[in-house]
Design a protein around this motif. Structure first.
Motif, mmCIF file in Angstrom:
data_model
loop_
_atom_site.group_PDB
_atom_site.id
_atom_site.type_symbol
_atom_site.label_atom_id
_atom_site.label_comp_id
_atom_site.label_asym_id
_atom_site.label_seq_id
_atom_site.Cartn_x
_atom_site.Cartn_y
_atom_site.Cartn_z
ATOM 1 N N THR A 291 50.667 49.625 54.103
ATOM 2 C CA THR A 291 50.126 48.349 54.576
ATOM 3 C C THR A 291 50.933 47.714 55.689
ATOM 4 N N GLY A 292 52.199 48.105 55.810
ATOM 5 C CA GLY A 292 53.075 47.453 56.771
ATOM 6 C C GLY A 292 53.541 46.079 56.315
ATOM 7 N N VAL A 293 53.251 45.723 55.055
ATOM 8 C CA VAL A 293 53.694 44.444 54.490
ATOM 9 C C VAL A 293 54.974 44.698 53.699
ATOM 10 N N ASP A 294 56.069 44.084 54.107
ATOM 11 C CA ASP A 294 57.364 44.370 53.491
ATOM 12 C C ASP A 294 57.610 43.596 52.203
ATOM 13 N N ARG A 295 56.972 42.467 52.040
ATOM 14 C CA ARG A 295 57.270 41.612 50.886
ATOM 15 C C ARG A 295 56.442 42.020 49.670
ATOM 16 N N ILE A 296 57.115 42.216 48.540
ATOM 17 C CA ILE A 296 56.461 42.537 47.280
ATOM 18 C C ILE A 296 56.411 41.275 46.428
ATOM 19 N N HIS A 297 55.205 40.823 46.104
ATOM 20 C CA HIS A 297 55.063 39.610 45.290
ATOM 21 C C HIS A 297 55.078 39.938 43.801
ATOM 22 N N ALA A 298 54.304 40.961 43.385
ATOM 23 C CA ALA A 298 54.207 41.268 41.957
ATOM 24 C C ALA A 298 53.973 42.755 41.743
ATOM 25 N N VAL A 299 54.578 43.271 40.662
ATOM 26 C CA VAL A 299 54.371 44.653 40.234
ATOM 27 C C VAL A 299 54.007 44.608 38.760
ATOM 28 N N LEU A 300 52.818 45.126 38.426
ATOM 29 C CA LEU A 300 52.327 45.047 37.059
ATOM 30 C C LEU A 300 51.780 46.400 36.614
ATOM 31 N N LEU B 210 46.915 44.734 46.584
ATOM 32 C CA LEU B 210 46.290 43.589 47.258
ATOM 33 C C LEU B 210 47.365 42.802 47.991
ATOM 34 N N HIS B 211 46.955 42.071 49.008
ATOM 35 C CA HIS B 211 47.882 41.271 49.810
ATOM 36 C C HIS B 211 47.525 39.799 49.646
ATOM 37 N N VAL B 212 48.352 39.083 48.911
ATOM 38 C CA VAL B 212 48.139 37.647 48.742
ATOM 39 C C VAL B 212 48.763 36.926 49.934
ATOM 40 N N ARG B 213 47.954 36.190 50.620
ATOM 41 C CA ARG B 213 48.383 35.516 51.851
ATOM 42 C C ARG B 213 49.646 34.672 51.627
ATOM 43 N N ASP B 214 50.644 34.864 52.492
ATOM 44 C CA ASP B 214 51.906 34.118 52.490
ATOM 45 C C ASP B 214 52.816 34.442 51.301
ATOM 46 N N ARG B 215 52.426 35.415 50.454
ATOM 47 C CA ARG B 215 53.264 35.769 49.306
ATOM 48 C C ARG B 215 53.670 37.238 49.290
ATOM 49 N N LEU C 185 41.590 43.530 34.275
ATOM 50 C CA LEU C 185 40.588 42.934 35.145
ATOM 51 C C LEU C 185 41.287 42.367 36.366
ATOM 52 N N ILE C 186 40.811 42.747 37.540
ATOM 53 C CA ILE C 186 41.326 42.218 38.801
ATOM 54 C C ILE C 186 40.301 41.229 39.345
ATOM 55 N N GLU C 187 40.722 39.993 39.534
ATOM 56 C CA GLU C 187 39.858 38.973 40.128
ATOM 57 C C GLU C 187 40.451 38.564 41.473
ATOM 58 N N VAL C 188 39.720 38.830 42.521
ATOM 59 C CA VAL C 188 40.166 38.536 43.883
ATOM 60 C C VAL C 188 39.523 37.236 44.337
ATOM 61 N N ARG C 189 40.359 36.308 44.790
ATOM 62 C CA ARG C 189 39.878 34.990 45.190
ATOM 63 C C ARG C 189 40.023 34.824 46.707
ATOM 64 N N VAL C 190 38.910 34.553 47.348
ATOM 65 C CA VAL C 190 38.922 34.368 48.795
ATOM 66 C C VAL C 190 37.767 33.451 49.191
ATOM 67 N N ASP C 191 38.069 32.453 50.019
ATOM 68 C CA ASP C 191 37.066 31.506 50.533
ATOM 69 C C ASP C 191 36.244 30.871 49.413
ATOM 70 N N GLY C 192 36.913 30.526 48.303
ATOM 71 C CA GLY C 192 36.241 29.869 47.204
ATOM 72 C C GLY C 192 35.386 30.763 46.339
ATOM 73 N N ASN D 203 44.903 48.667 57.337
ATOM 74 C CA ASN D 203 44.836 47.221 57.498
ATOM 75 C C ASN D 203 44.240 46.610 56.230
ATOM 76 N N LEU D 204 45.086 45.988 55.424
ATOM 77 C CA LEU D 204 44.666 45.379 54.172
ATOM 78 C C LEU D 204 44.427 43.888 54.405
ATOM 79 N N THR D 205 43.199 43.438 54.205
ATOM 80 C CA THR D 205 42.834 42.050 54.463
ATOM 81 C C THR D 205 43.483 41.129 53.426
ATOM 82 N N PRO D 206 44.213 40.105 53.870
ATOM 83 C CA PRO D 206 44.835 39.169 52.907
ATOM 84 C C PRO D 206 43.784 38.369 52.139
ATOM 85 N N VAL D 207 44.167 37.958 50.918
ATOM 86 C CA VAL D 207 43.290 37.152 50.069
ATOM 87 C C VAL D 207 44.025 35.867 49.686
#
Length: 325
Positions: A257-266, A228-233, A69-76, A4-8
């Motif tokens: 993750t069970g998330v089918d949509r791939i937003h970015a591959v880097l 990472l799982h970007v919410r809605d993307r 550098l990975i910067e994760v943004r959640v709840d400000g 279970n990967l928490t969305p950000v």
């Protein structure tokens, strides 16, 4: 296995070290560049004896290595994790200084694998940080002694030193299975399942010292990625070299993750030449990522093929590029 990967809310990935530095790249949509045409940060001014005004501009360094550098943004709030550290002692830390990024803001370091061009920049970082107890996540095979045996010579690859890394004050965390950072928001894949027939790894000349003898090490089992799982993307997948095969990695991230949509591959795709390039492009196009950024060990031919096969998603990389996902 399913996790279970928490969305950000968002993820920013900044290239701290790569094989290419281009100060003329302009901003492009979600990509902010560092340099003469970009807006991600000001150019530092340094003394220059041969300049009429006594000063000149400093630019980011490139080397055959990778760090991001990975910067994760959640709840400000923004939380930072370092992924790989490049190859030279002063490369990573010098670029961090030029970008104005304080290394004491990192919550952890993740290593993609044990090859020296992803590890040895840790030395300069350690000299700056001192003994911090910063967690360092890696696969147990990270420590393997490795070499490349060519017909005319044998190239011994520098191996990471556990005693040196722990002695510098880092807290080593070994995991073969998937693990989490940042309260379940950042997934480290651990060892990646190999399922595609065309992604066969390194050539047999790449060897590792196991159980008292040198053995072929085509798989490079310690190769792992960050997801990472970007919410809605959808999913953001970041690789170091992609020795497991970039298609294997993307498919494994979806299965985990069970998330089918791939937003970015880097990251590094370790894609050079031959039929594997066309097969990889076809498979990645089927995943339909919104953004694809091949870097580091991805050859010029492979980059051109990816740009042609995924023209709307392809973005060139360069040191200092910040991808705001």
């Amino acid at each position: 296995m399913r996790v279970n990967l928490t969305p950000v809310d968002g993820v920013h990935v900044t290239t701290l070290m790569d094989n290419s530095s281009d100060a003329l790249l302009p901003d492009e949509g979600l990509v902010r560049r560092w340099g003469l045409n970009g807006t991600s940060g000001p150019l530092p001014v340094v003394p220059a004896e041969f300049a009429a005004g006594g000063t000149s501009y400093d630019f980011l360094r490139a080397e055959h290595g990778f760090s991001a550098l990975i910067e994760v943004r959640v709840d400000g709030r923004t939380r930072r994790v370092l992924f790989d550290t490049g190859v030279t002692t002063d490369g990573l830390i010098g670029n961090l200084d030029r970008l104005g990024i304080a290394p004491d803001t990192f919550e952890a370091i993740v290593f993609s694998h044990g090859h020296f061009d992803h590890v040895m920049g840790l030395h300069g970082l350690a000299r700056r940080l001192g003994r911090t107890g910063l967690p360092v996540l890696l696969h147990p095979d990270f420590w393997l002694q490795r070499r490349i045996v060519a017909p005319d010579r044998t190239l011994e690859l520098p191996s990471p030193s556990r005693s040196a890394i722990e002695g510098a004050g880092f807290a080593v965390v070994e995991e073969q299975q998937p693990s989490f950072l940042l309260d379940g928001m950042l997934l480290v894949t651990g060892e990646v399942d190999r399922t595609t027939p065309f992604e066969t790894g390194m050539p047999p000349a790449h060897q590792a010292f196991r159980d008292g003898s040198w053995q072929p090490d085509q798989a490079v089992h310690d190769d792992q990625a960050v997801v990472l799982h970007v919410r809605d993307r959808g999913l953001v997948v970041l690789t170091g070299c992609g020795h497991a095969g970039i298609v294997n990695i993307v498919r494994y991230a979806r299965r985990l993750t069970g998330v089918d949509r791939i937003h970015a591959v880097l990251g590094g795709f370790h894609l050079r030449d031959g039929p594997i390039v066309a097969e990889t492009v076809t498979a990645l196009a089927a995943e339909a990522p919104a953004v694809i950024v091949p870097a580091h060990c991805t050859s010029w031919k492979a980059q051109q093929a990816l740009a042609a096969g995924l023209p709307d998603a392809f973005r060139p990389n360069g040191v200092g590029s910040r991808f705001e996902l």
